[in-house]
Design a protein around this motif. Structure first.
Motif, short mmCIF file in Angstrom:
data_model
loop_
_atom_site.label_atom_id
_atom_site.label_comp_id
_atom_site.label_asym_id
_atom_site.label_seq_id
_atom_site.Cartn_x
_atom_site.Cartn_y
_atom_site.Cartn_z
N VAL B 135 0.84 -1.20 0.00
CA VAL B 135 0.00 0.00 0.00
C VAL B 135 0.87 1.25 0.00
CG1 VAL B 135 -1.66 1.33 1.35
CG2 VAL B 135 -1.94 -1.13 1.12
N GLN B 136 1.88 1.25 0.85
CA GLN B 136 2.72 2.44 0.96
C GLN B 136 3.45 2.73 -0.35
OE1 GLN B 136 5.29 2.50 4.32
NE2 GLN B 136 3.62 2.47 5.79
N VAL B 139 1.04 4.19 -2.83
CA VAL B 139 0.72 5.58 -2.50
C VAL B 139 1.91 6.48 -2.79
CG1 VAL B 139 0.05 7.16 -0.66
CG2 VAL B 139 -0.94 4.88 -0.75
N ARG B 140 3.09 5.99 -2.43
CA ARG B 140 4.31 6.79 -2.63
C ARG B 140 4.51 7.10 -4.12
NH1 ARG B 140 8.08 7.45 0.97
NH2 ARG B 140 7.16 5.81 2.21
N ILE B 143 1.99 9.62 -5.32
CA ILE B 143 2.33 11.00 -4.92
C ILE B 143 3.46 11.52 -5.79
CG2 ILE B 143 3.18 12.47 -3.06
CD1 ILE B 143 1.88 10.54 -1.07
N LEU B 189 -4.96 10.25 -6.95
CA LEU B 189 -4.50 9.31 -5.93
C LEU B 189 -5.54 8.23 -5.69
CD1 LEU B 189 -2.97 11.87 -3.38
CD2 LEU B 189 -1.71 10.23 -4.80
#
Lengths: 186, 204
Positions: B135-136, B139-140, B143, B189
Protein backbone atom coordinates in the motif's frame (compact mmCIF):
# COMPACT_ATOMS: atom_id res chain seq x y z
CA UNK A 1 -27.78 18.79 -5.95
CA UNK A 2 -26.69 16.71 -8.92
CA UNK A 3 -23.87 14.17 -8.69
CA UNK A 4 -21.62 16.22 -10.97
CA UNK A 5 -21.91 19.23 -8.65
CA UNK A 6 -21.42 17.10 -5.56
CA UNK A 7 -18.27 15.43 -6.91
CA UNK A 8 -16.77 18.84 -7.60
CA UNK A 9 -17.31 19.82 -3.98
CA UNK A 10 -16.32 16.62 -2.18
CA UNK A 11 -12.67 17.55 -1.78
CA UNK A 12 -13.46 20.96 -0.30
CA UNK A 13 -16.15 19.37 1.86
CA UNK A 14 -13.55 16.96 3.23
CA UNK A 15 -11.47 19.98 4.24
CA UNK A 16 -14.34 21.94 5.77
CA UNK A 17 -13.70 24.66 3.22
CA UNK A 18 -17.27 24.99 1.98
CA UNK A 19 -19.65 27.57 3.35
CA UNK A 20 -22.32 26.14 5.68
CA UNK A 21 -25.08 26.15 3.05
CA UNK A 22 -22.93 24.30 0.49
CA UNK A 23 -21.78 21.89 3.13
CA UNK A 24 -25.37 21.07 4.11
CA UNK A 25 -26.27 20.48 0.47
CA UNK A 26 -23.37 18.07 0.03
CA UNK A 27 -24.24 16.22 3.23
CA UNK A 28 -27.82 15.91 2.08
CA UNK A 29 -26.73 14.57 -1.29
CA UNK A 30 -24.34 12.08 0.30
CA UNK A 31 -27.08 10.73 2.52
CA UNK A 32 -29.19 10.00 -0.57
CA UNK A 33 -26.58 8.89 -3.12
CA UNK A 34 -24.59 5.70 -2.46
CA UNK A 35 -22.30 6.36 -5.43
CA UNK A 36 -21.16 9.72 -4.19
CA UNK A 37 -20.86 8.40 -0.69
CA UNK A 38 -18.48 5.72 -2.01
CA UNK A 39 -16.43 8.43 -3.68
CA UNK A 40 -16.29 10.33 -0.43
CA UNK A 41 -15.19 7.22 1.47
CA UNK A 42 -12.44 6.68 -1.07
CA UNK A 43 -11.22 10.27 -0.65
CA UNK A 44 -11.16 9.80 3.11
CA UNK A 45 -9.20 6.56 2.79
CA UNK A 46 -6.80 8.22 0.36
CA UNK A 47 -6.14 10.98 2.87
CA UNK A 48 -5.29 8.44 5.56
CA UNK A 49 -2.98 6.58 3.22
CA UNK A 50 -1.15 9.76 2.21
CA UNK A 51 -0.72 10.78 5.82
CA UNK A 52 0.69 7.43 6.74
CA UNK A 53 3.19 7.38 3.90
CA UNK A 54 4.31 10.98 3.94
CA UNK A 55 4.59 11.48 7.67
CA UNK A 56 8.37 11.17 7.91
CA UNK A 57 10.59 12.87 10.45
CA UNK A 58 14.22 13.97 10.52
CA UNK A 59 16.87 11.58 11.80
CA UNK A 60 18.19 11.57 15.35
CA UNK A 61 21.42 13.29 14.36
CA UNK A 62 19.62 16.25 12.78
CA UNK A 63 19.51 18.44 15.90
CA UNK A 64 23.19 18.15 16.77
CA UNK A 65 24.23 18.72 13.15
CA UNK A 66 22.03 21.76 12.88
CA UNK A 67 23.32 23.19 16.14
CA UNK A 68 26.88 22.89 14.82
CA UNK A 69 25.96 24.51 11.52
CA UNK A 70 24.14 27.35 13.21
CA UNK A 71 27.14 28.02 15.43
CA UNK A 72 29.45 27.95 12.40
CA UNK A 73 27.19 30.43 10.62
CA UNK A 74 27.35 32.82 13.56
CA UNK A 75 24.05 31.64 14.92
CA UNK A 76 24.77 33.00 18.39
CA UNK A 77 23.58 36.38 17.13
CA UNK A 78 20.15 37.26 18.32
CA UNK A 79 17.28 37.96 16.01
CA UNK A 80 16.73 41.52 17.20
CA UNK A 81 20.26 42.69 16.59
CA UNK A 82 20.09 43.21 12.83
CA UNK A 83 17.11 45.50 13.01
CA UNK A 84 18.61 47.53 15.84
CA UNK A 85 21.87 47.87 13.95
CA UNK A 86 20.03 48.94 10.84
CA UNK A 87 18.14 51.60 12.75
CA UNK A 88 21.42 52.76 14.31
CA UNK A 89 23.01 53.06 10.91
CA UNK A 90 20.17 55.15 9.54
CA UNK A 91 20.15 57.38 12.62
CA UNK A 92 23.89 57.81 12.27
CA UNK A 93 23.61 58.64 8.60
CA UNK A 94 20.87 61.18 9.25
CA UNK A 95 22.89 62.77 12.06
CA UNK A 96 25.96 63.03 9.86
CA UNK A 97 23.97 64.65 7.05
CA UNK A 98 22.57 67.18 9.51
CA UNK A 99 26.04 67.94 10.77
CA UNK A 100 27.41 68.37 7.25
CA UNK A 101 24.54 70.64 6.27
CA UNK A 102 24.85 72.74 9.43
CA UNK A 103 28.58 73.20 9.15
CA UNK A 104 28.80 73.37 5.39
CA UNK A 105 31.76 71.02 5.44
CA UNK A 106 32.06 68.31 2.82
CA UNK A 107 35.43 66.92 3.61
CA UNK A 108 34.03 64.06 5.59
CA UNK A 109 35.35 65.53 8.78
CA UNK A 110 32.77 66.54 11.34
CA UNK A 111 33.24 69.37 13.82
CA UNK A 112 35.32 68.49 16.80
CA UNK A 113 37.21 65.77 15.00
CA UNK A 114 40.37 67.74 14.51
CA UNK A 115 41.64 66.50 17.81
CA UNK A 116 41.47 62.95 16.62
CA UNK A 117 37.96 61.83 17.46
CA UNK A 118 36.12 60.33 14.49
CA UNK A 119 32.86 61.72 13.09
CA UNK A 120 29.56 60.16 14.02
CA UNK A 121 28.92 58.72 10.58
CA UNK A 122 32.20 56.89 10.47
CA UNK A 123 31.90 55.84 14.05
CA UNK A 124 28.51 54.32 13.34
CA UNK A 125 29.65 53.00 10.01
CA UNK A 126 32.59 51.26 11.57
CA UNK A 127 30.29 49.00 13.54
CA UNK A 128 30.08 45.57 12.12
CA UNK A 129 27.27 45.44 9.62
CA UNK A 130 25.56 42.06 9.88
CA UNK A 131 26.32 40.23 6.69
CA UNK A 132 22.90 38.65 6.62
CA UNK A 133 20.93 41.85 6.92
CA UNK A 134 20.50 42.57 3.23
CA UNK A 135 21.01 39.33 1.35
CA UNK A 136 18.31 37.38 3.03
CA UNK A 137 15.65 39.99 2.57
CA UNK A 138 16.78 40.19 -1.04
CA UNK A 139 16.69 36.46 -1.51
CA UNK A 140 13.09 36.37 -0.49
CA UNK A 141 12.13 39.23 -2.73
CA UNK A 142 14.20 38.20 -5.67
CA UNK A 143 12.88 34.74 -6.19
CA UNK A 144 10.28 34.80 -8.93
CA UNK A 145 7.42 32.61 -7.94
CA UNK A 146 4.35 30.96 -9.31
CA UNK A 147 5.77 30.65 -12.79
CA UNK A 148 4.91 27.71 -14.98
CA UNK A 149 8.42 26.39 -14.51
CA UNK A 150 8.15 26.31 -10.76
CA UNK A 151 4.63 25.18 -10.18
CA UNK A 152 4.61 22.74 -13.00
CA UNK A 153 1.82 22.26 -15.47
CA UNK A 154 -1.31 20.52 -14.39
CA UNK A 155 -1.17 16.85 -15.14
CA UNK A 156 -3.04 16.37 -18.42
CA UNK A 157 -4.51 13.06 -17.32
CA UNK A 158 -5.86 14.71 -14.22
CA UNK A 159 -7.14 17.78 -15.96
CA UNK A 160 -8.92 15.66 -18.50
CA UNK A 161 -11.19 14.72 -15.64
CA UNK A 162 -11.37 11.40 -13.94
CA UNK A 163 -14.41 9.29 -14.23
CA UNK A 164 -14.91 8.51 -10.61
CA UNK A 165 -17.75 6.20 -11.47
CA UNK A 166 -15.16 3.96 -13.10
CA UNK A 167 -13.18 3.90 -9.90
CA UNK A 168 -15.94 2.34 -7.98
CA UNK A 169 -17.52 0.23 -10.71
CA UNK A 170 -18.12 -3.32 -9.63
CA UNK A 171 -17.61 -2.56 -5.97
CA UNK A 172 -20.57 -2.94 -3.70
CA UNK A 173 -21.49 -0.33 -1.13
CA UNK A 174 -20.38 -2.69 1.60
CA UNK A 175 -16.99 -3.24 -0.03
CA UNK A 176 -16.50 0.41 -0.72
CA UNK A 177 -17.41 1.63 2.70
CA UNK A 178 -16.03 -1.13 4.87
CA UNK A 179 -13.53 -2.95 2.67
CA UNK A 180 -11.54 0.08 1.63
CA UNK A 181 -11.74 1.71 4.97
CA UNK A 182 -10.35 -1.41 6.60
CA UNK A 183 -7.62 -1.82 4.03
CA UNK A 184 -6.32 1.68 4.49
CA UNK A 185 -6.99 2.12 8.16
CA UNK A 186 -3.78 3.27 9.90
CA UNK B 1 -23.34 9.85 7.21
CA UNK B 2 -21.05 6.89 7.82
CA UNK B 3 -17.74 8.62 7.41
CA UNK B 4 -16.15 10.44 10.29
CA UNK B 5 -14.18 13.40 9.10
CA UNK B 6 -10.47 13.41 9.88
CA UNK B 7 -9.22 16.24 11.98
CA UNK B 8 -6.40 18.27 10.53
CA UNK B 9 -3.16 17.48 12.36
CA UNK B 10 -1.86 20.13 14.66
CA UNK B 11 1.49 21.56 13.70
CA UNK B 12 2.10 23.69 16.77
CA UNK B 13 1.59 21.11 19.44
CA UNK B 14 4.59 21.72 21.69
CA UNK B 15 4.43 24.63 24.09
CA UNK B 16 1.70 27.17 24.67
CA UNK B 17 3.31 30.07 22.85
CA UNK B 18 2.08 30.82 19.37
CA UNK B 19 4.56 30.79 16.51
CA UNK B 20 4.18 34.54 16.22
CA UNK B 21 4.94 35.02 19.93
CA UNK B 22 8.08 32.92 19.59
CA UNK B 23 9.16 34.88 16.53
CA UNK B 24 8.68 38.10 18.49
CA UNK B 25 10.65 36.77 21.43
CA UNK B 26 13.48 35.76 19.11
CA UNK B 27 13.54 39.24 17.59
CA UNK B 28 13.79 40.62 21.11
CA UNK B 29 16.89 38.53 21.72
CA UNK B 30 15.53 35.25 23.11
CA UNK B 31 17.55 32.54 21.38
CA UNK B 32 15.53 29.80 23.09
CA UNK B 33 12.48 30.90 21.14
CA UNK B 34 14.21 29.96 17.90
CA UNK B 35 15.04 26.54 19.26
CA UNK B 36 11.36 26.00 20.01
CA UNK B 37 10.41 27.04 16.49
CA UNK B 38 12.99 24.65 15.07
CA UNK B 39 11.66 21.81 17.19
CA UNK B 40 8.14 22.64 16.08
CA UNK B 41 8.80 22.84 12.35
CA UNK B 42 11.92 20.88 11.42
CA UNK B 43 9.93 17.76 10.47
CA UNK B 44 7.37 19.74 8.49
CA UNK B 45 10.09 21.53 6.55
CA UNK B 46 11.92 18.26 5.98
CA UNK B 47 8.79 16.67 4.53
CA UNK B 48 8.16 19.70 2.36
CA UNK B 49 11.68 19.54 0.93
CA UNK B 50 11.60 15.79 0.47
CA UNK B 51 8.36 15.78 -1.44
CA UNK B 52 8.82 19.05 -3.29
CA UNK B 53 12.26 18.15 -4.63
CA UNK B 54 11.98 14.38 -4.49
CA UNK B 55 15.18 14.51 -2.46
CA UNK B 56 16.92 11.68 -0.67
CA UNK B 57 16.64 11.74 3.10
CA UNK B 58 20.19 12.96 3.51
CA UNK B 59 19.79 15.72 0.92
CA UNK B 60 16.44 16.70 2.37
CA UNK B 61 17.99 17.10 5.83
CA UNK B 62 20.80 19.25 4.44
CA UNK B 63 18.37 21.48 2.60
CA UNK B 64 16.12 21.67 5.66
CA UNK B 65 19.10 22.96 7.61
CA UNK B 66 19.75 25.54 4.87
CA UNK B 67 16.17 26.69 5.24
CA UNK B 68 16.39 26.91 9.02
CA UNK B 69 19.61 28.92 8.74
CA UNK B 70 17.80 31.27 6.39
CA UNK B 71 14.84 31.48 8.76
CA UNK B 72 17.28 32.40 11.52
CA UNK B 73 18.86 35.09 9.38
CA UNK B 74 15.59 36.54 8.16
CA UNK B 75 13.45 36.28 11.26
CA UNK B 76 14.45 39.75 12.41
CA UNK B 77 12.66 41.04 9.31
CA UNK B 78 9.45 39.06 9.94
CA UNK B 79 6.82 41.68 10.66
CA UNK B 80 3.86 39.45 11.42
CA UNK B 81 1.84 40.48 8.38
CA UNK B 82 1.12 36.82 7.69
CA UNK B 83 1.10 33.81 9.95
CA UNK B 84 4.59 32.64 10.81
CA UNK B 85 4.17 29.25 9.20
CA UNK B 86 2.92 30.82 5.98
CA UNK B 87 6.01 33.05 5.93
CA UNK B 88 8.28 30.13 6.76
CA UNK B 89 6.88 27.75 4.13
CA UNK B 90 7.10 30.57 1.59
CA UNK B 91 10.76 30.98 2.44
CA UNK B 92 11.24 27.21 2.23
CA UNK B 93 9.61 27.18 -1.17
CA UNK B 94 11.94 29.89 -2.43
CA UNK B 95 14.96 27.92 -1.22
CA UNK B 96 13.63 24.85 -3.03
CA UNK B 97 13.01 26.83 -6.21
CA UNK B 98 16.57 28.12 -6.18
CA UNK B 99 17.77 24.55 -5.76
CA UNK B 100 15.69 23.40 -8.67
CA UNK B 101 16.97 26.15 -10.89
CA UNK B 102 20.56 25.51 -9.86
CA UNK B 103 20.39 21.79 -10.37
CA UNK B 104 18.37 21.97 -13.62
CA UNK B 105 16.98 18.64 -12.61
CA UNK B 106 15.28 17.22 -9.60
CA UNK B 107 17.36 15.51 -6.97
CA UNK B 108 15.07 12.55 -7.41
CA UNK B 109 16.26 12.07 -10.96
CA UNK B 110 19.86 12.55 -9.92
CA UNK B 111 19.64 10.13 -7.04
CA UNK B 112 17.72 7.41 -8.82
CA UNK B 113 16.82 4.50 -6.61
CA UNK B 114 17.81 6.26 -3.42
CA UNK B 115 14.97 8.72 -3.62
CA UNK B 116 11.46 8.61 -2.29
CA UNK B 117 11.10 4.94 -2.90
CA UNK B 118 12.89 4.26 0.37
CA UNK B 119 10.33 3.06 2.85
CA UNK B 120 10.48 5.21 5.95
CA UNK B 121 8.79 3.10 8.55
CA UNK B 122 11.04 0.59 10.30
CA UNK B 123 8.60 -0.14 13.09
CA UNK B 124 6.06 -2.10 11.12
CA UNK B 125 3.88 -4.86 12.33
CA UNK B 126 5.51 -7.99 10.93
CA UNK B 127 2.17 -9.65 10.28
CA UNK B 128 1.05 -6.85 8.05
CA UNK B 129 4.37 -5.75 6.57
CA UNK B 130 3.67 -7.05 3.07
CA UNK B 131 0.32 -5.43 2.89
CA UNK B 132 1.61 -2.17 4.27
CA UNK B 133 4.61 -2.12 1.99
CA UNK B 134 2.40 -2.73 -0.98
CA UNK B 135 0.00 0.00 0.00
CA UNK B 136 2.72 2.44 0.96
CA UNK B 137 4.70 1.86 -2.20
CA UNK B 138 1.64 2.42 -4.35
CA UNK B 139 0.72 5.58 -2.50
CA UNK B 140 4.31 6.79 -2.63
CA UNK B 141 4.53 6.27 -6.37
CA UNK B 142 1.18 7.94 -6.87
CA UNK B 143 2.33 11.00 -4.92
CA UNK B 144 5.59 11.11 -6.85
CA UNK B 145 3.72 11.04 -10.12
CA UNK B 146 1.75 14.16 -9.25
CA UNK B 147 3.23 17.39 -10.61
CA UNK B 148 5.22 19.47 -8.09
CA UNK B 149 2.38 21.98 -7.79
CA UNK B 150 -0.11 19.27 -6.96
CA UNK B 151 2.32 17.50 -4.62
CA UNK B 152 2.93 20.69 -2.64
CA UNK B 153 -0.79 21.28 -2.20
CA UNK B 154 -1.45 17.72 -1.06
CA UNK B 155 1.42 17.79 1.43
CA UNK B 156 0.65 21.21 2.86
CA UNK B 157 -2.98 20.26 3.31
CA UNK B 158 -2.95 16.59 4.29
CA UNK B 159 0.19 16.51 6.41
CA UNK B 160 0.83 20.03 7.61
CA UNK B 161 -2.82 21.03 7.92
CA UNK B 162 -2.58 24.45 6.28
CA UNK B 163 -5.84 26.12 5.26
CA UNK B 164 -6.57 26.83 1.60
CA UNK B 165 -5.83 30.48 2.26
CA UNK B 166 -2.44 29.70 3.78
CA UNK B 167 -1.52 27.32 0.97
CA UNK B 168 -2.46 29.97 -1.57
CA UNK B 169 -0.16 32.44 0.20
CA UNK B 170 2.75 29.98 0.40
CA UNK B 171 2.51 28.92 -3.25
CA UNK B 172 1.47 32.37 -4.49
CA UNK B 173 -1.54 31.07 -6.40
CA UNK B 174 -5.27 31.91 -6.12
CA UNK B 175 -7.38 29.95 -3.65
CA UNK B 176 -9.37 28.55 -6.56
CA UNK B 177 -6.18 26.98 -7.88
CA UNK B 178 -5.51 25.39 -4.51
CA UNK B 179 -9.01 23.98 -4.48
CA UNK B 180 -8.82 22.57 -8.01
CA UNK B 181 -5.34 21.14 -7.52
CA UNK B 182 -6.43 19.36 -4.38
CA UNK B 183 -9.53 18.02 -6.10
CA UNK B 184 -7.53 16.76 -9.07
CA UNK B 185 -4.66 15.38 -7.01
CA UNK B 186 -6.99 13.48 -4.71
CA UNK B 187 -8.89 12.09 -7.67
CA UNK B 188 -5.62 10.87 -9.19
CA UNK B 189 -4.50 9.31 -5.93
CA UNK B 190 -7.87 7.67 -5.44
CA UNK B 191 -7.68 6.24 -8.94
CA UNK B 192 -4.42 4.53 -8.01
CA UNK B 193 -5.77 3.19 -4.74
CA UNK B 194 -9.08 1.88 -6.01
CA UNK B 195 -7.59 -1.17 -7.83
CA UNK B 196 -5.71 -2.05 -4.66
CA UNK B 197 -8.94 -2.11 -2.76
CA UNK B 198 -10.64 -4.17 -5.48
CA UNK B 199 -7.72 -6.60 -5.58
CA UNK B 200 -7.89 -7.01 -1.87
CA UNK B 201 -11.58 -7.70 -1.96
CA UNK B 202 -11.17 -10.28 -4.73
CA UNK B 203 -8.67 -12.18 -2.58
CA UNK B 204 -11.25 -12.71 0.11
Amino acid sequence: MRCRDAVEKLSAHLDDELDPAESRSVEEHLSQCPGCERRYVLLTATRRAVRRVALETVSDRFDSEFRSRLAAEGGTRRGGTPRRLAIGLWVGLAAAIVLVVLTGRHDGQAPGTESGSRPLLIREGSRQVPDYLGPCAQCRLDAPCASAATCGPATPAIDAGLDLNALTAGVSDEQAIHGRARLLEP
Amino acid sequence: MLVARDDVPQTSADGDDSDEDLAGRFSAGDGKAFELLVRRYRDALYRFVRWHLGATRSDAEDITQDILIEVHRSLGGYEGRSRFRTWMFGLARNVCLRRRRAAKETLCEAAGEKSLRELPDAAVDLETVLERREVQETVRCAIEELGPGHRDVVLLREIEGLSYEEIAAVLEVPIGTVRSRLHNARAALAERLAPLARGREEER
